[in-house]
Design a protein around this motif. Structure first.
Motif, PDB file in Angstrom:
ATOM      1  N   GLU A  94       0.843  -1.192   0.000  1.00 33.82           N
ATOM      2  CA  GLU A  94       0.000   0.000   0.000  1.00 33.82           C
ATOM      3  C   GLU A  94       0.883   1.248   0.000  1.00 33.82           C
TER       4      GLU A  94
ATOM      5  N   GLN B  45      -9.159   4.244  -3.243  1.00 37.43           N
ATOM      6  CA  GLN B  45      -9.323   3.625  -1.924  1.00 37.43           C
ATOM      7  C   GLN B  45      -8.697   4.537  -0.861  1.00 37.43           C
TER       8      GLN B  45
ATOM      9  N   ARG C  94      -8.037   5.121   3.690  1.00 36.76           N
ATOM     10  CA  ARG C  94      -8.206   4.696   5.082  1.00 36.76           C
ATOM     11  C   ARG C  94      -8.305   5.954   5.924  1.00 36.76           C
TER      12      ARG C  94
ATOM     13  N   THR D 188      -5.833   3.650  12.570  1.00 38.34           N
ATOM     14  CA  THR D 188      -6.810   3.446  11.496  1.00 38.34           C
ATOM     15  C   THR D 188      -8.172   3.135  12.107  1.00 38.34           C
TER      16      THR D 188
ATOM     17  N   THR E  42     -11.982   2.115   6.651  1.00 33.71           N
ATOM     18  CA  THR E  42     -11.536   2.138   5.257  1.00 33.71           C
ATOM     19  C   THR E  42     -12.731   2.364   4.348  1.00 33.71           C
TER      20      THR E  42
END
Length: 453
Positions: free
Chosen positions: A352, A386, A388, A395, A398
């Motif tokens: 990522e 995408q 988060r 976190t 998402t």
């Protein structure tokens, strides 16, 4: 007999030539010894599972050294019968016509052992060796008839083309009326596409059937081209094994020195499992060449390079042929990449990468949903990307950017330093002070830790 050139530039010709031969007679000079093209011919023959008979030529010359040639061939897996191996080797001189009768006798014995027979009393079937578009004759295909008999006037299919035999010329350019098994000839009367080497010419019942079969093949080829079918890569190896599409991982290995080559070759061969076997199609010293790409393409192989390079022309050829070239400078990296791909114990690693960060300044409740009024602090945000959601470094959710607004206008992306409204899909409990991180995901092969690490 099909004679292919020995020069290394003719790899492709040797590749498709060996596929249509029952027995390979490998001619090696007793003076020059085993050359790179000799090894290529051996590898093509092994890949086609064709028996090899070695003719050691030029024994009439004073510098001939047949024992050295046998030793060189033994080092590459061809052990002479008189040394306890299974490979017939005959010392000959084509110029002086020495021992040619012995060579023919061994070829005859091998043919008897293989029970090579063909029925001439059925419709003929041949394999294309070469083809061309002649300005006067039209499409001309050189074939070898494998079984049955081909006659003048016979309708046929060949690859995605069809036709009716208009004329046949033998190897002396003389017209012939019929073609028996194992005979070569030029065929005239082909309609449609120019066939390629390896295509099968098959006599059909009538012209209507031949046209129907050719049209169907043409459609199948078009669909196959559109599907962009890929050759095997390390990332796709496990999935192909799972689907039982692949049993062997074919490898072409190029290294800078022989010591590294032998070490890597031995290590890879020991890694074969019940599920997947490593098959070394070709090993060589020096940079990766177009010949390597041709061999890899013909066998769905991966090219592994160690401390070697491939020039731009070779890379373009590999890209066009969907052949994967992987280059290494550390042996352990090469071995572990192959091991991870073979074993299937490690799924591809998902990497990522954060491409943008925006801090939520204020929340707006609109008819279209909750909108996060934000300031882009780093990079940029892109619609449908995408994300988060980070809160105090943790976190908390998402989702995906379903929309971006600048003032009242919908926009595709927003750069650093600009304010915008963000519509989020998949997570609604966002607050002022939260940070939206835009991410992209990439698959990479995971490497096993080195032993003892």
């Amino acid at each position: 007999m099909l004679d292919t050139p020995g020069h290394e530039a003719f790899t492709a010709m040797r590749a498709h030539g060996v596929k249509i031969t029952d027995i390979v007679v490998l001619v090696v000079s007793a003076v020059d010894g085993v050359m790179p093209q000799t090894l290529e011919a051996m590898n093509h023959a092994k890949a086609a599972d064709a028996p090899i008979i070695v003719a050691i030529n030029k024994i009439d010359l004073p510098t001939a050294n047949t024992q050295q040639i046998k030793q060189q061939l033994s080092n590459h897996g061809l052990l002479p019968e008189d040394w306890g191996g299974k490979t017939p080797m005959v010392e000959v001189s084509a110029k002086k016509r020495l021992n040619l009768d012995k060579l023919l006798e061994i070829v005859s014995i091998q043919a008897e052992l293989m029970e090579l027979k063909a029925n001439p009393d059925k419709p003929g079937q041949g394999i294309v060796i070469e083809s061309r578009l002649d300005p006067k004759k039209g499409i001309v295909a050189t074939i070898i008839n494998v079984t049955g008999t081909i006659k003048i006037g016979d309708p046929f299919t060949v690859g995605a083309a069809h036709g009716k035999v208009r004329a046949m010329l033998d190897d002396h350019g003389q017209r012939i009326e019929e073609l028996k098994p194992s005979m070569p000839a030029e065929i005239l009367g082909i309609s449609g596409e120019v066939p390629t080497a390896g295509d099968v010419l098959k006599v059909a019942e009538n012209e209507k059937e031949a046209r129907h079969v050719a049209d169907k093949r043409k459609l199948n080829r078009r669909e196959e081209a559109l599907s962009h079918q890929k050759h095997v890569t390390l990332l796709s190896l496990k999935s192909q094994v799972d689907q039982k599409l692949l049993r062997n991982l074919n490898v072409v290995l190029k290294t800078d020195v022989f010591g590294s080559q032998q070490a890597i070759k031995d290590s890879l061969e020991k890694m074969s499992t019940n599920e997947v076997a490593i098959q070394m199609l070709h090993t060589g010293i020096g940079n990766i060449t177009e010949s390597d790409v041709l061999l890899a393409k013909a066998s769905s192989a991966v090219i592994l390079g160690f401390h070697v390079d491939a020039d731009s022309k070779v890379r373009e050829a590999a890209k066009a042929a969907d052949v994967e070239i992987r280059e290494y400078t550390i042996i352990y990296d090469l071995l572990e990449d192959v091991r991870a791909a073979m074993s299937g114990l490690l799924a591809p690693e998902i990497i990522e990468t954060v491409t943008g960060r925006a801090e939520i300044q204020q929340i707006f409740d609109l008819s279209s949903g909750r909108v996060a009024g934000s300031l882009v602090r780093e990079g940029k945000l892109v619609r449908n990307q995408q994300i988060r959601l980070m809160r105090a470094g943790e976190t908390v959710g998402t989702g995906k950017i379903s929309g971006l607004k600048r003032f009242k206008e919908d926009v595709k992306e927003v750069e650093k330093g600009l304010e915008c409204g963000i519509l989020l899909e998949g997570f609604k409990d966002f607050r002022a002070g939260d940070v939206v991180e835009a991410i992209t995901k990439e698959e990479r092969i995971r490497r096993l830790a080195a032993p003892g690490a």
